[in-house]
Motif scaffolding. Structure first.
Motif, mmCIF file in Angstrom:
data_model
loop_
_atom_site.group_PDB
_atom_site.id
_atom_site.type_symbol
_atom_site.label_atom_id
_atom_site.label_comp_id
_atom_site.label_asym_id
_atom_site.label_seq_id
_atom_site.Cartn_x
_atom_site.Cartn_y
_atom_site.Cartn_z
ATOM 1 N N ASN A 63 8.172 18.473 55.137
ATOM 2 C CA ASN A 63 8.914 19.653 54.675
ATOM 3 C C ASN A 63 9.270 20.499 55.895
ATOM 4 N N LEU A 64 9.663 19.814 56.948
ATOM 5 C CA LEU A 64 9.722 20.441 58.263
ATOM 6 C C LEU A 64 10.675 21.629 58.320
ATOM 7 N N GLU A 65 11.823 21.475 57.666
ATOM 8 C CA GLU A 65 12.818 22.561 57.740
ATOM 9 C C GLU A 65 12.211 23.879 57.257
ATOM 10 N N HIS A 66 11.570 23.837 56.098
ATOM 11 C CA HIS A 66 11.101 25.088 55.506
ATOM 12 C C HIS A 66 9.910 25.674 56.254
ATOM 13 N N TRP A 67 9.058 24.808 56.797
ATOM 14 C CA TRP A 67 7.942 25.340 57.592
ATOM 15 C C TRP A 67 8.455 25.977 58.883
ATOM 16 N N LEU A 68 9.444 25.360 59.505
ATOM 17 C CA LEU A 68 10.003 25.937 60.730
ATOM 18 C C LEU A 68 10.650 27.284 60.451
ATOM 19 N N VAL A 69 11.394 27.356 59.348
ATOM 20 C CA VAL A 69 12.079 28.612 59.015
ATOM 21 C C VAL A 69 11.060 29.707 58.709
ATOM 22 N N HIS A 70 9.992 29.338 57.997
ATOM 23 C CA HIS A 70 8.970 30.341 57.695
ATOM 24 C C HIS A 70 8.308 30.834 58.976
ATOM 25 N N LEU C 8 18.241 21.962 62.154
ATOM 26 C CA LEU C 8 17.796 22.076 60.771
ATOM 27 C C LEU C 8 18.628 21.203 59.834
ATOM 28 N N ILE C 11 17.459 17.633 60.014
ATOM 29 C CA ILE C 11 16.231 17.421 59.257
ATOM 30 C C ILE C 11 16.543 17.429 57.765
ATOM 31 N N GLN C 15 15.607 14.931 54.480
ATOM 32 C CA GLN C 15 14.507 15.399 53.622
ATOM 33 C C GLN C 15 15.096 16.063 52.388
ATOM 34 N N SER C 18 12.578 18.126 49.979
ATOM 35 C CA SER C 18 11.727 19.226 50.442
ATOM 36 C C SER C 18 12.092 20.519 49.736
ATOM 37 N N ILE C 23 6.005 25.511 49.911
ATOM 38 C CA ILE C 23 5.250 26.086 51.009
ATOM 39 C C ILE C 23 4.615 27.420 50.591
#
Lengths: 468, 244, 210
Positions: A63-70, C8, C11, C15, C18, C23
Motif C-alpha cells: 500500500n506504498l502510495e498511501h503510506w508515503l502520502v501519510h 506515485l 506505484i 497497486q 490499495s 492505513i
C-alpha cells in the motif's frame, strides 16, 4: 557511485589473492556471525518476530502510495520539507539547491548508503560545498578515496596498520598505533567539523508514517551531532523505508542491531520529527527529507517485490560464504553480498551485472538469517531466469544444460549416453582413479582433481541384478 | 511400506554403490524398495540456471514415476530439497498439480531423515572403525532440517567417533554449475572446507550429498591428501565402505 | 508531472487494490508486535542491562545526595568538577558538594553534562530523552561525561511501554527523541569495540527519586 559489477570475475581473482583483505575478512566470523548468534537468542521467539517483521514491511509495500502520502503529510505538518527524487542525479540537484538556498559552505555527513548510490559527495564538492564524512569508517574511506565494502562496517577490509598509516599521512600528527588512540584522534579532528558545519546530511534507517519522523540508528554519536548542531538538516533515504507506526518500527529495531552488529540495541536511536521550535536551544532551523526512487518503484508489484523489505542490516553478507571470501568491493557497487547481487542488477540494469546473480551456490545461509525473510536465493534464481529469457547467457553455458535436460527426458538414450560417458571417464582416471583435466570443465580442474566414476552406472548394475 | 528409491543422477553415474547401500539400509528396515527404471535427473541443474521449462518437464516425469509410492527416499539433500520445496513452487499457479506435488513432497525424504524418523531400524549394518567428521549439505540442512539425523544414526555404531569440524554447516563451494563457472571461488571455498577437515585429524569425511563429496575429494587429492577417506553416509551406515 | 506525481502514479498503476482507509485503521490501532520477556523487577533488570552496555550506575534514596555521589565519582576517576545541567536539576546542592554546575545548554568546552530523562527502558538498559527548551539535547551529547539522574519509578519494561507513555503525556513527539544506551562507541577499526567515539566517553546513571 559508478557500477563496475561487470568486472566481478576479474575482481574475484584479485581479492582471493589479497592476503591483507583475507586476514581482515576472517574477522567477520567472530564479530558478526558469532556476535549475531550470541544476541539473537534474546528474542523470545525469533521465527514469530521475523514473520511479524516481514508482515510489517509487506503491509507498507502493498500500500506504498498511501503510506508515503501519510508520512509526507505528517512530516510536513511538523515543519519538515519533503522532496521527491526519481534518480540519484535528482537528489544531488536538490541537495545542492538546498545548500545554495541557505548559503551552505560546509556539510557534516553521517552514514548514508543511499547517498553513495547518488554520488552525492562528489556532486556537492562540484557545487562548492565541502563535505566531511563523520562516521569513523566513512571518514577513513573519504581520506583513502575508497568506496565502502560493507553496508554496516564500511572499512571491514582495512586493518589497523593501514589506518595508522593513513591518519599519520593525512592528519600530520604523530603516528598512533592503538585502536583507542586512533579513535581519540578521529574524535578530535572531527569535532570542529560538527560545530562549524552549516548543514548536516544523514540517511534514515526508517521513516515513521504515524509521526512523520526520520529514525536513525548509530553508535558513535555522529548521527546525533549531525542532526542537532547544524542549522540545516537533510535526510535522504529510499521510498521503501516507510514503516507505519512506532510499534512497528520497534519490532524492526529488535531485529536490526542484533542482525547487523550483534548488539541488543545500537547506542543511539534518534527519532527526528520536524524542525527546531522557537524555544529550543538546538536542532535544525530547516529540516529537509528527500525520498529517492532510483528504480525501487519498478519492483513494486513485480515478482521481485520482496527485495523491498530489506532493512539494510548486512546479515546476509556476513553469513555468505562467497562474500566471506572476496569482500564487498568485488561486487562493484554500493550494495554487496546477496542483497547487492539482487539490488545492483535491479537498480543498475541486469545487463551491467552478468555475474552477480550467478556467483552463488544457493547455500541459503543468507535467507536463514534475513530478519524480514526475504527469499534471497529464489530472487537470485529469478534473475537467472530473466537472463536466460533475454538471451544473456552464452551458448557454451546453455547448450550443455539443454542437452542434459533433453537426455534426462529420454531415459533410454540417457542410459546409453551415461554408460559410455562413465566408461570414458573411468579410463581417463587411470590407476589413480582421478581425472586431472576434464574437457569443458577447466573451472573445476584448475584447482581440483575430479574423482573418477566407478565405470558402470547404477541403472545398468541394478538391471543386471548386480551390486547388491 | 512401499518405498520408491530415487538414486539421483550423480549416484547413478559416479558411485552406484551409494544406491545399493541405500537399498540395503531400507531393506534392513523392512521396507519394500522399488527402483523405478526410467529415473534420470530431478532437474536441478537446469532449474538453478534459470531454465524453468525443463525443470517443469522433469518434475512431471518424476511425478508420473514416483507418485504411487508411500514414501520416496533420496540419498541426497539437494535432490530431496528440489522435490519437496521447489517442485511445488514450480506449479504454484496450477492448483491441481500444486496439490499433487505438495503431497508428494511431504512423502519425499532424504535418506538419513527417513531412517531416523520413519523407518527407525534397530541396528546399522555398518562396521566402520575410526574417527569421522560430518559435512552438512546446505539444502539438506536448510531446506529439509537434516542435521541431527545422520549424526544420531552414526552414533549408534560402536566403532565410530564423530569429531565435529569448525563450520560444518558452511557451504563447501560445490553449488552445481557454480563449481565450474566460478571455479577459482569454488576452489577457495573447498579449500577452506578441507582445512577444517584436516584440523579434526579425522580418518574420514562423511556427508549426505555426493556433489559436495566429489568437490571435497577433488580438492583433498589435488592438495596431496590421499589418506583422508571421503564417504557417503549411506556407505558408512550400510557397511559398504571398503576400499574399491 | 513532477517527480512526486511520477513516482506515485507509477506505484498506483500496479497497486489497484490499495486504499487509504486500510492505513487509518492500522494507525488507530497501532498494534504491538511480539514482545520480549522482561523480568518483573524492572529496576534490577534496567541496572543489569545498563551496566552490561558499559554505563556506570549509582543509587540513592535522597535526591539531595546526588551531588555528593557525583562528586565522589568524579574524584575517583580524576575528572573535572565543573559542568552544565538541565534547569530541573539546578536546585540541587552542587556547590555544597564542591561542584561548579551551571544551568545552561552545553557548549563544546563543557566536559560534564547532567540531565534527567523522560523515562528509562528496562528491556535494553536504555534512557529515553525528549528534546525541548528545558531539556537541551546538547547536554547529553557534547561533553565527555554524561550524567543522567533518573527516578527509578520512571523505568518501564519495553520500548512499546515508552511510546505509550510518550503518547499519554505529550500530544506528539518532540523534535528529537533519543534512546541512549551507554557511552558512544565504534567498532570500525578491526571490528574491535572502542568506547568513546564522537559522543560521551562515559555515562553515569544516578537512580534517585524525584
Amino acid at each position: 557511485m559508478q557500477n563496475t559489477s561487470i568486472q566481478f570475475k576479474k575482481q574475484v581473482t584479485i581479492k582471493l589473492a589479497d592476503t591483507r583483505l583475507q586476514d581482515a575478512l576472517s574477522r567477520l566470523q567472530s564479530r558478526f556471525v558469532e556476535g549475531r548468534s550470541a544476541v539473537i537468542s534474546e528474542i523470545h521467539d525469533l521465527q514469530e518476530t521475523r514473520t511479524a517483521a516481514a508482515a510489517i514491511r509487506d503491509r507498507v509495500i502493498n500500500n506504498l502510495e498511501h503510506w508515503l502520502v501519510h508520512f509526507e503529510q505528517q512530516a510536513t505538518a511538523r515543519g519538515a520539507i519533503v522532496h521527491w527524487a526519481e534518480t540519484g542525479a535528482d537528489v544531488n540537484r536538490i541537495v545542492a539547491g538546498i545548500a545554495a538556498q541557505h548559503g551552505v559552505k560546509t556539510a557534516a555527513k553521517s552514514k548514508s548508503m543511499v547517498s553513495e548510490e547518488c554520488g552525492l559527495n562528489d556532486a556537492l564538492e562540484l557545487a562548492g560545498v565541502k563535505v566531511m564524512e563523520t562516521d569513523l569508517g566513512e571518514y577513513i574511506l573519504q581520506l583513502a578515496h575508497e568506496a565502502p565494502s560493507h553496508i554496516v562496517a564500511p572499512v571491514v577490509h582495512k586493518n589497523k596498520e593501514e589506518i595508522s598509516d593513513l591518519f599519520a599521512e593525512k592528519h600530520h600528527l604523530s603516528r598512533k598505533t592503538g585502536i583507542a588512540e586512533l579513535c581519540r584522534e578521529a574524535r578530535e579532528v572531527l569535532r570542529p567539523a560538527f560545530l562549524n558545519a552549516d548543514m548536516g546530511i544523514s540517511g534514515a534507517n526508517f521513516l515513521v508514517a504515524e509521526t512523520g519522523s526520520a529514525l536513525i540508528v548509530t553508535n558513535e554519536g555522529n548521527g546525533r551531532l549531525v542532526t542537532t548542531l547544524p542549522r540545516v538538516h537533510v535526510a535522504i533515504t529510499g521510498i521503501e523505508k516507510v514503516v507505519p507506526t512506532l510499534e512497528d518500527v520497534t519490532t524492526l529495531l529488535r531485529l536490526l542491531p542484533r542482525s547487523a552488529t550483534g548488539q541488543s540495541i545500537t547506542n543511539y536511536v534518534s527519532v527526528l520529527t520536524g524542525k527546531k521550535n522557537a524555544e529550543d536551544h538546538d536542532g535544525p532551523v530547516h529540516f529537509h527529507i528527500i525520498l529517492l526512487d532510483n528504480g525501487r518503484s519498478s519492483l513494486v508489484g513485480s515478482e521481485m517485490q520482496e527485495m523491498l523489505r530489506c532493512i539494510r542490516c548486512g546479515a546476509c553478507m556476513n553469513h555468505c560464504p562467497v562474500y566471506q571470501n572476496i569482500g564487498g568491493h568485488a561486487y562493484g557497487w554500493v550494495y554487496p553480498g546477496p542483497m547487492g547481487s539482487i539490488l545492483t542488477p535491479l537498480l543498475g540494469g541486469i545487463e551491467k551485472s552478468p555475474d552477480l546473480p550467478n556467483a552463488s551456490t544457493f547455500c541459503g545461509a543468507c535467507a536463514a538469517v534475513c530478519p524480514v525473510k526475504i527469499p534471497l536465493p529464489d530472487l537470485l534464481r529469478k534473475l537467472r531466469e530473466k537472463q536466460l529469457q533475454r538471451g544473456m547467457k552464452s551458448w557454451q553455458e546453455t547448450f550443455p544444460l539443454k542437452v542434459w535436460a533433453w537426455l534426462a527426458l529420454h531415459p533410454s538414450i540417457y542410459a546409453m549416453a551415461t554408460r559410455i560417458g562413465v566408461r570414458l571417464m573411468r579410463m581417463m582416471g587411470g590407476k589413480e582413479k582421478l581425472l586431472h583435466t576434464l574437457p569443458g570443465a577447466s573451472g573445476w580442474t584448475e584447482g581440483r582433481d575430479f574423482p573418477a566414476p566407478s565405470g558402470k552406472t547404477f541403472r545398468e548394475l541394478y538391471k543386471r541384478g548386480e551390486g547388491q | 511400506m512401499r518405498i520408491g528409491l530415487f538414486v539421483t543422477c550423480l549416484v547413478d553415474a559416479m558411485r552406484p554403490r551409494i544406491g545399493f547401500a541405500a537399498i540395503k539400509l531400507l531393506g534392513a528396515a523392512v521396507c519394500e524398495v522399488v527402483v523405478p527404471k526410467l529415473q534420470t535427473c530431478c532437474g536441478q541443474p537446469g532449474y538453478n540456471s534459470g531454465d524453468r521449462k525443463s525443470a517443469e518437464a522433469l518434475a512431471l516425469k518424476f511425478l508420473a514415476e514416483f507418485e504411487s509410492f508411500d514414501y520416496v527416499v533420496v540419498p541426497s539433500g539437494s535432490c530431496a530439497g528440489m522435490i519437496r520445496v521447489h517442485y511445488p513452487a514450480l506449479f504454484k499457479d496450477d492448483p491441481a498439480l500444486l496439490a499433487r506435488f505438495t503431497a508428494l513432497g511431504q512423502r519425499t525424504c532424504e535418506l538419513t531423515d527417513f531412517l531416523a524418523n520413519v523407518a527407525k531400524p534397530e541396528k546399522m549394518p555398518g562396521t566402520f572403525q575410526g574417527t569421522l567428521t560430518y559435512h552438512d549439505s546446505c539444502s539438506g540442512l536448510r531446506e529439509l532440517d537434516v542435521y541431527n539425523q545422520p549424526r544420531a544414526l552414526l552414533a549408534t555404531m560402536p566403532g565410530i567417533t564423530i569429531k565435529e569440524m569448525v563450520e560444518s554447516t558452511t557451504c563447501c563451494g560445490f553449488g552445481g554449475t557454480f563449481s565450474v563457472k566460478y571455479g577459482e571461488l569454488s576452489t577457495r571455498m573447498a579449500d577452506n572446507k578441507c582445512q577444517h577437515i584436516a584440523d579434526t585429524h579425522a580418518d574420514a569425511i562423511v556427508g549426505g550429498d555426493l556433489g559436495c563429496l566429489l568437490n571435497i575429494e577433488g580438492r583433498l587429492r589435488r592438495n596431496g591428501n590421499h589418506s583422508t577417506r571421503v564417504l557417503h553416509v549411506a556407505e558408512v551406515l550400510s557397511g559398504m565402505d571398503e576400499e574399491e | 508531472m513532477n517527480a512526486r506525481e511520477k513516482i506515485l502514479s507509477k506505484i498506483r498503476s500496479v497497486q489497484t487494490k490499495s486504499s487509504a482507509p486500510a492505513i487509518s485503521f492500522h494507525l488507530a490501532q497501532h498494534p504491538r508486535g511480539p514482545l520480549p520477556p522482561v523480568p518483573p523487577d524492572l529496576i534490577a533488570c534496567f541496572k543489569e542491562r545498563a551496566i552490561k552496555l558499559s554505563s556506570d550506575v549509582l543509587e540513592t534514596n535522597n535526591r539531595v545526595d546526588v551531588p555528593t555521589l557525583l562528586a565522589r565519582y568524579l574524584h575517583e576517576k580524576n575528572l573535572p568538577v565543573s559542568g552544565v545541567c538541565w534547569p530541573s536539576l539546578a536546585g540541587l546542592p552542587w556547590s555544597a558538594a564542591g561542584l561548579d554546575m551551571q544551568s545552561r545548554p552545553a557548549k563544546n568546552s563543557d566536559l560534564i553534562g547532567v540531565t534527567g530523562a523522560f523515562c528509562a527502558i528496562a528491556e535494553t538498559g536504555t534512557l529515553m530523552m525528549l528534546s525541548g527548551p528545558d531539556t537541551p539535547a546538547t547536554t547529553s551529547l557534547l561533553p565527555e561525561t554524561h550524567v543522567a539522574v533518573l527516578d527509578p519509578r520512571h523505568i518501564v519494561a519495553t520500548m512499546e511501554d515508552a511510546w505509550d507513555l510518550l503518547r499519554k503525556e505529550h500530544r506528539q513527539p518532540p523534535r528529537a527523541v533519543n534512546f541512549i544506551s551507554g557511552p558512544s562507541r565504534t567498532a570500525d577499526i578491526e571490528q574491535t569495540v572502542t568506547l568513546g567515539a564522537h559522543g560521551p566517553y562515559r555515562v553515569l546513571l544516578i537512580l534517585a527519586p524525584l
